[in-house]
Design a protein around this motif. Structure first.
Motif, PDB file in Angstrom:
ATOM      1  N   PHE A 126      35.961  36.565  46.898  1.00  0.00           N
ATOM      2  CA  PHE A 126      36.836  36.781  45.756  1.00  0.00           C
ATOM      3  C   PHE A 126      36.029  37.359  44.604  1.00  0.00           C
TER       4      PHE A 126
ATOM      5  N   ILE B 231      36.525  45.121  42.379  1.00  0.00           N
ATOM      6  CA  ILE B 231      35.731  46.354  42.421  1.00  0.00           C
ATOM      7  C   ILE B 231      35.273  46.790  41.025  1.00  0.00           C
TER       8      ILE B 231
ATOM      9  N   GLY C  88      47.235  45.053  34.021  1.00  0.00           N
ATOM     10  CA  GLY C  88      46.132  45.547  34.843  1.00  0.00           C
ATOM     11  C   GLY C  88      44.866  45.741  34.041  1.00  0.00           C
TER      12      GLY C  88
ATOM     13  N   PHE D 103      32.401  43.049  49.679  1.00  0.00           N
ATOM     14  CA  PHE D 103      33.033  44.353  49.441  1.00  0.00           C
ATOM     15  C   PHE D 103      32.568  44.967  48.133  1.00  0.00           C
TER      16      PHE D 103
ATOM     17  N   TYR E 243      38.537  54.653  37.483  1.00  0.00           N
ATOM     18  CA  TYR E 243      38.781  53.627  36.454  1.00  0.00           C
ATOM     19  C   TYR E 243      37.810  53.775  35.286  1.00  0.00           C
TER      20      TYR E 243
ATOM     21  N   HIS F 193      47.861  47.739  52.677  1.00  0.00           N
ATOM     22  CA  HIS F 193      47.331  47.586  51.319  1.00  0.00           C
ATOM     23  C   HIS F 193      47.459  46.102  50.980  1.00  0.00           C
TER      24      HIS F 193
END
Ligand SMILES: Cc1c2[nH]c(c1CCC(=O)O)Cc1[nH]c(c(CCC(=O)O)c1C)Cc1[nH]c(c(CCC(=O)O)c1C)Cc1[nH]c(c(C)c1CCC(=O)O)C2
Length: 350
Positions: free
Chosen positions: A80, A83, A101, A149, A159, A330
Motif C-alpha cells: 500500500f 505512484i 484527487g 510497485f 502528474y 484497472h
C-alpha cells in the motif's frame, strides 16, 4: 517461526505463473484491492488521518495491505503506497484534495527539472515505505506473494507536469512538444529514481514488482517507443542486473495493438492487460510471449449479477491455454460491492 524466505518460492502460485507455468486455476489479485470499497480500509484511513499519512505510516499501511488478504485470500498482496510518492521524494509538494484527487507543485522547464533532488536523496522520504515492505514480508501468509510497485516514468511525469490528473495528458504532451530535451531529462530523472526505489523495495522483501504506466495509451508512434518502451526497458534491465530472480509485471495501460511484443521488448515477465483489449485477442497475440495478467472490467464489480460470473469465466477460459494471473483491467472502484468480489472469486476458483 520459519522465515518466509526459507519457504520454497516455487510453490507460490503467482511466482509459478510468472515463470510461465500454466495452472489449472489462475492465481488472482486485484488492482486497488486495498481501497475505499472496503469498510475496514475506510476505518484505518480515518485512524491515520488522511491518505498520505496512511501511506507513510508503516504499521497502518501494512494493516490495509493485509485487509483484502484476510477477507478474500488473494494470491498476492500489493504494497500500500502510491505512484506519486516518487515526485514528492524528488522535492515536489504533494497533497490530496478531498474528493478531487492528487495535487502537486509542477515541473515545466529545464531549470525546474535540474532543480529536482538527487536520486540518492529519495530514500530520506521513502524509508517508511521500505519499512512497510519489511513488516509485510514478516506478516503475510507464506503462500501469498508480495508485490512492490512504482509508476512508469511517463505516467509519473504527466502528474509532475500538470500538477494533477488530466483527461488527455495535455500539459505533458505540450512540454514534450515545446522542449523535447528537457522533457527527456525529466523522464531520465524519474527512470533513475524508479530503479533505486524498486531495488530498495526488493531488498526489503518485495518478491515481484509492477510498473504502472496508466497513461501509456496516449503515447503514439515514436513517442510510445521513446517514453513508454525505452524507460521500462531501462528500469527492468537495471533491476534484472541486481535482482535476477525477481519477476517484473509491466502495465502499459491502453497500449492496444502495442501490447503485442511489449513484454519481450522491455524484458518483463508478464504484461498486465486493461479491459479495452479482448481476452481472445490477447490470448493469441500477447500470451504467446508468456504470462499475462487481467482483464475483467472493474465496473462488473459494481453491477454484479450473471454478467459478472459469465465474464469472469470467459476470461479464465480464454487464457486457459497458457500462464495467466486473473486481475481487473484497472483498479476496483469505491462503489464496488465487496460481495461481488466473493462472487468473482467463486467463479474463478469454483
Ligand atoms: C495513476 C495512479 C495513482 N496511483 C496509482 C496509479 C496507477 C494505477 C492506476 O491507474 O490507478 C497506483 C496505486 N495507488 C494505490 C495503490 C495501492 C495498492 C493497491 O491496492 O492497488 C496503487 C498500486 C493506492 C491509492 N491511491 C489513491 C487511493 C484512494 C485514496 C483514498 O483513500 O482516498 C488509493 C487507495 C489515490 C490516488 N492515487 C492516484 C490517483 C489519481 C488517485 C486519486 C484517484 C482515486 O482516488 O482513486 C495516482
Amino acid at each position: 517461526m520459519k522465515n518466509r524466505n526459507e519457504v520454497n518460492m516455487t510453490q507460490k502460485t503467482i511466482l509459478r505463473a510468472l515463470s510461465g507455468e500454466r495452472l489449472p486455476t489462475p492465481p488472482v489479485w486485484m488492482m486497488r484491492q486495498a481501497g475505499r470499497y472496503l469498510p475496514e480500509y475506510r476505518a484505518t484511513r480515518a485512524q491515520a488521518g488522511d491518505f498520505l499519512s496512511l501511506c507513510y505510516n508503516p504499521e497502518l499501511a501494512a494493516e490495509v495491505t493485509l485487509q483484502p488478504i484476510r477477507r478474500y485470500a488473494f494470491d498476492a498482496a500489493i504494497l500500500f503506497a502510491d505512484i506519486l510518492l516518487i515526485p514528492q521524494a524528488l522535492g515536489l509538494d504533494l497533497w490530496f484534495a478531498t474528493g478531487e484527487g492528487p495535487r502537486l507543485s509542477t515541473v515545466t522547464s529545464a531549470n525546474q527539472v535540474a532543480a529536482l533532488r538527487s536520486t540518492d536523496a529519495i530514500h530520506d522520504t521513502l524509508n517508511p515505505i521500505y519499512e512497510t515492505v519489511r513488516i509485510l514480508s514478516r506478516e503475510l501468509p507464506r503462500e501469498t506473494t508480495l508485490i512492490g510497485f512504482a509508476g512508469a516514468p511517463w505516467t509519473v511525469a504527466t502528474y509532475m507536469i500538470a500538477g494533477r490528473g488530466t483527461p488527455d495528458q495535455g500539459p505533458a504532451h505540450a512540454f514534450k512538444a515545446a522542449d523535447r530535451a528537457a522533457f527527456s531529462a525529466l523522464i531520465d530523472k524519474i527512470t533513475d529514481a524508479t530503479i533505486e526505489y524498486l531495488s530498495a523495495q526488493i531488498n526489503a522483501g518485495a518478491e515481484v514488482v509492477k510498473l504502472f504506466d496508466s497513461w501509456a495509451g496516449s503515447l503514439k508512434g515514436q513517442d510510445f517507443d521513446d517514453f513508454a518502451l525505452t524507460p521500462a526497458k531501462r528500469i527492468i534491465a537495471a533491476l534484472k542486473a541486481r535482482h535476477p530472480a525477481t519477476p517484473v509485471i509491466a502495465f502499459p495501460r491502453e497500449a492496444g495493438a502495442r501490447y503485442a511484443g511489449f513484454a519481450r521488448a522491455v524484458g518483463a515477465d508478464c504484461v498486465a492487460l486493461d479491459n479495452s483489449v479482448s481476452a481472445d485477442w490477447a490470448a493469441g497475440n500477447v500470451q504467446t510471449d508468456g504470462c499475462v495478467q487481467g482483464n475483467l472490467d472493474p465496473r462488473l464489480l459494481v453491477t454484479g449479477g450473471d454478467t459478472l460470473e459469465t465474464e469472469t469465466r470467459r476470461i479464465v477460459t480464454a487464457f486457459s491455454g497458457g500462464a495467466h494471473i486473473f486481475n481487473l483491467g484497472h483498479g476496483i472502484t469505491p462503489d464496488a460491492d465487496p460481495d461481488n468480489v466473493t462472487r468473482m472469486l467463486a467463479a474463478i476458483r469454483g
